[in-house]
Design a protein around this motif. Sequence first.
Motif, mmCIF file in Angstrom:
data_model
loop_
_atom_site.group_PDB
_atom_site.id
_atom_site.type_symbol
_atom_site.label_atom_id
_atom_site.label_comp_id
_atom_site.label_asym_id
_atom_site.label_seq_id
_atom_site.Cartn_x
_atom_site.Cartn_y
_atom_site.Cartn_z
ATOM 1 N N LEU A 8 4.737 -6.948 5.831
ATOM 2 C CA LEU A 8 4.652 -5.495 5.791
ATOM 3 C C LEU A 8 4.651 -4.948 4.369
ATOM 4 O O LEU A 8 4.121 -3.868 4.118
ATOM 5 C CB LEU A 8 5.822 -4.877 6.571
ATOM 6 N N LEU A 9 5.266 -5.687 3.433
ATOM 7 C CA LEU A 9 5.422 -5.187 2.073
ATOM 8 C C LEU A 9 4.943 -6.149 0.993
ATOM 9 O O LEU A 9 4.462 -5.727 -0.056
ATOM 10 C CB LEU A 9 6.896 -4.854 1.801
ATOM 11 N N LEU A 25 3.011 -0.181 -4.808
ATOM 12 C CA LEU A 25 3.258 0.602 -3.601
ATOM 13 C C LEU A 25 2.013 1.390 -3.197
ATOM 14 O O LEU A 25 1.587 1.350 -2.035
ATOM 15 C CB LEU A 25 4.431 1.561 -3.837
ATOM 16 N N LEU A 26 1.419 2.104 -4.150
ATOM 17 C CA LEU A 26 0.265 2.940 -3.833
ATOM 18 C C LEU A 26 -0.934 2.118 -3.379
ATOM 19 O O LEU A 26 -1.775 2.606 -2.614
ATOM 20 C CB LEU A 26 -0.117 3.780 -5.051
ATOM 21 N N ALA A 27 -1.028 0.867 -3.840
ATOM 22 C CA ALA A 27 -2.161 0.007 -3.480
ATOM 23 C C ALA A 27 -1.958 -0.710 -2.150
ATOM 24 O O ALA A 27 -2.909 -1.282 -1.606
ATOM 25 C CB ALA A 27 -2.391 -1.028 -4.582
ATOM 26 N N ALA A 72 1.268 1.781 2.704
ATOM 27 C CA ALA A 72 1.546 3.091 2.111
ATOM 28 C C ALA A 72 0.325 4.007 2.151
ATOM 29 O O ALA A 72 0.306 5.039 1.471
ATOM 30 C CB ALA A 72 2.027 2.919 0.674
ATOM 31 N N ARG A 73 -0.660 3.641 2.959
ATOM 32 C CA ARG A 73 -1.911 4.403 2.970
ATOM 33 C C ARG A 73 -1.686 5.856 3.383
ATOM 34 O O ARG A 73 -2.422 6.744 2.953
ATOM 35 C CB ARG A 73 -2.908 3.750 3.932
ATOM 36 N N PHE A 74 -0.672 6.123 4.201
ATOM 37 C CA PHE A 74 -0.439 7.484 4.682
ATOM 38 C C PHE A 74 0.837 8.078 4.077
ATOM 39 O O PHE A 74 1.472 8.951 4.672
ATOM 40 C CB PHE A 74 -0.363 7.499 6.212
ATOM 41 N N LYS A 134 -6.345 4.554 -6.230
ATOM 42 C CA LYS A 134 -7.568 4.546 -5.433
ATOM 43 C C LYS A 134 -7.430 3.554 -4.285
ATOM 44 O O LYS A 134 -7.276 2.355 -4.533
ATOM 45 C CB LYS A 134 -8.773 4.169 -6.313
ATOM 46 N N PRO A 135 -7.487 4.028 -3.034
ATOM 47 C CA PRO A 135 -7.532 5.446 -2.680
ATOM 48 C C PRO A 135 -6.156 6.087 -2.851
ATOM 49 O O PRO A 135 -5.133 5.412 -2.688
ATOM 50 C CB PRO A 135 -7.933 5.426 -1.206
ATOM 51 N N ALA A 136 -6.107 7.358 -3.178
ATOM 52 C CA ALA A 136 -4.842 8.056 -3.347
ATOM 53 C C ALA A 136 -4.262 8.402 -1.979
ATOM 54 O O ALA A 136 -4.996 8.814 -1.079
ATOM 55 C CB ALA A 136 -5.042 9.318 -4.162
ATOM 56 N N PRO A 137 -2.969 8.224 -1.788
ATOM 57 C CA PRO A 137 -2.360 8.593 -0.502
ATOM 58 C C PRO A 137 -2.350 10.107 -0.333
ATOM 59 O O PRO A 137 -2.433 10.848 -1.319
ATOM 60 C CB PRO A 137 -0.933 8.038 -0.617
ATOM 61 N N PRO A 138 -2.234 10.584 0.892
ATOM 62 C CA PRO A 138 -2.275 12.034 1.159
ATOM 63 C C PRO A 138 -0.930 12.709 0.901
ATOM 64 O O PRO A 138 -0.310 13.271 1.815
ATOM 65 C CB PRO A 138 -2.660 12.089 2.635
#
Length: 453
Positions: A151-152, A197-199, A203-205, A233-237
């Motif tokens: 998961l991580l 984390l962002l990649a 953490a996509r959402f 990229k892509p940036a989370p919302p």
Amino acid sequence: MPRYEFTEGSSSKFWEITLEGTTLTKRWGRIGSDGQEKVEEFDSKAEAKKAYEAQIHEKERKGYTLAGGGEDDGGEATAESAVNPDLEAAILAKPDDVKGYLAYADWLEGEGDPRAELIRLQHSALDAPAAKATAVHKQVAKYVETHSGELLGESLAEAVSDETLKLEWHLGFIREARLGQVDYDSTADIPELLGELLAHPSARFLSRLTVGMATFDGENEYHDVLEVLAKAKPAPPLRSLFIGDFEYPDETEISWTHVGNLQPLYKVYPQLRELRVRGGEIELGKVDLPELRAFTVETGGLPESAVKSIVKAKWPKLEALEVWFGQEEYGAGGGVKDLKPLLDAEGVPALRKLGLRNAEFTDELCAALPSAKVLAQLEELDLSMGTMGDGGAETLAQNARAFQHLKALDVSRNFLTEAGLKVVAKVAPSVIRGNQREPYDPEEESRYAAVGE
């Protein structure tokens, strides 16, 4: 499972070890045989990891080498997370619709991704009675811990273990995250961790992000953090972002923190509804955040350029604005004249809560506010932490009719005497007056904004 072998003389042995959560599984024997297996349980993942590394070190000391010229993967299962752009786009389009997540769960199950079961587990708790929901939450926590490698990944899981990273999961994905060094002994690279984390697909959402101490070593700087956020990229919302979640002065002083330039973030995160920044050396640039509802800047010295950025900002849905101005000796600039567009209610049709705090010109604000166009639309006004004296309180009292519609007026942590407190008490239906401060020298003009350094 990493496999180590030892061949020398008549010896021909293998040794394998796997770490999953708090469980160590070992197999050993003669090469070509099934060997024996032993499972060890530990009280924590940290203890299990320590034992894992110690046992590998011991085998290597005895001459065992990793078979096949491979690499030790750290023991954790790290199956690559499955990704479906079309299903993710459906969730991003309707982030509050559970149907999108359940459809993703069906697809993820076919890929063998553990997030499928996590989505279903968390979904089962959404409308469940309290007792069942509590039981499911415990199942979720255990499931996330058991499958943390998948998961991580190892580094994010380790950051969670030592509390550098704190997460909240929602329908199989990370909804909220807070990261920051935990103490002076921490060696965590916060920008690097944030990038990981962002990649990560989990953490996509990501909706809420809080960044604590970037470093305890020297001055606390967020330049690299902002750069990582801007290049995601892509940036989370993201809907909520807090840069500078630290305790001052216990962890660091506000003026010892350098925030940097926030402007590159506005185009990357146009869905932001809350933005909060704490620290010094803040650059806001040209603010264009059409969905923002709340903006807070906490500083001991807000430069004049940032004041001008605030009054010229494009945030038509802004409901709450809180600005700390600070002390001139720590870089504060601007004054009432620079706030004229804001006081004239330009560009803030939805504003209902206004905080003009920690200012060295609070008495001047008291004189300007009764005729300010923005006052009529406000429900709450906060003039705390500033330099208001009895003269400012008297000005408010003389114009009390202009403030009677307010639900709350905060004049706490100023420099009001008992006489001033009495005068201001009935300016609005609710007046917060506590924790008044004393000037350095009552006989001289020595009032000061509450937070500078």
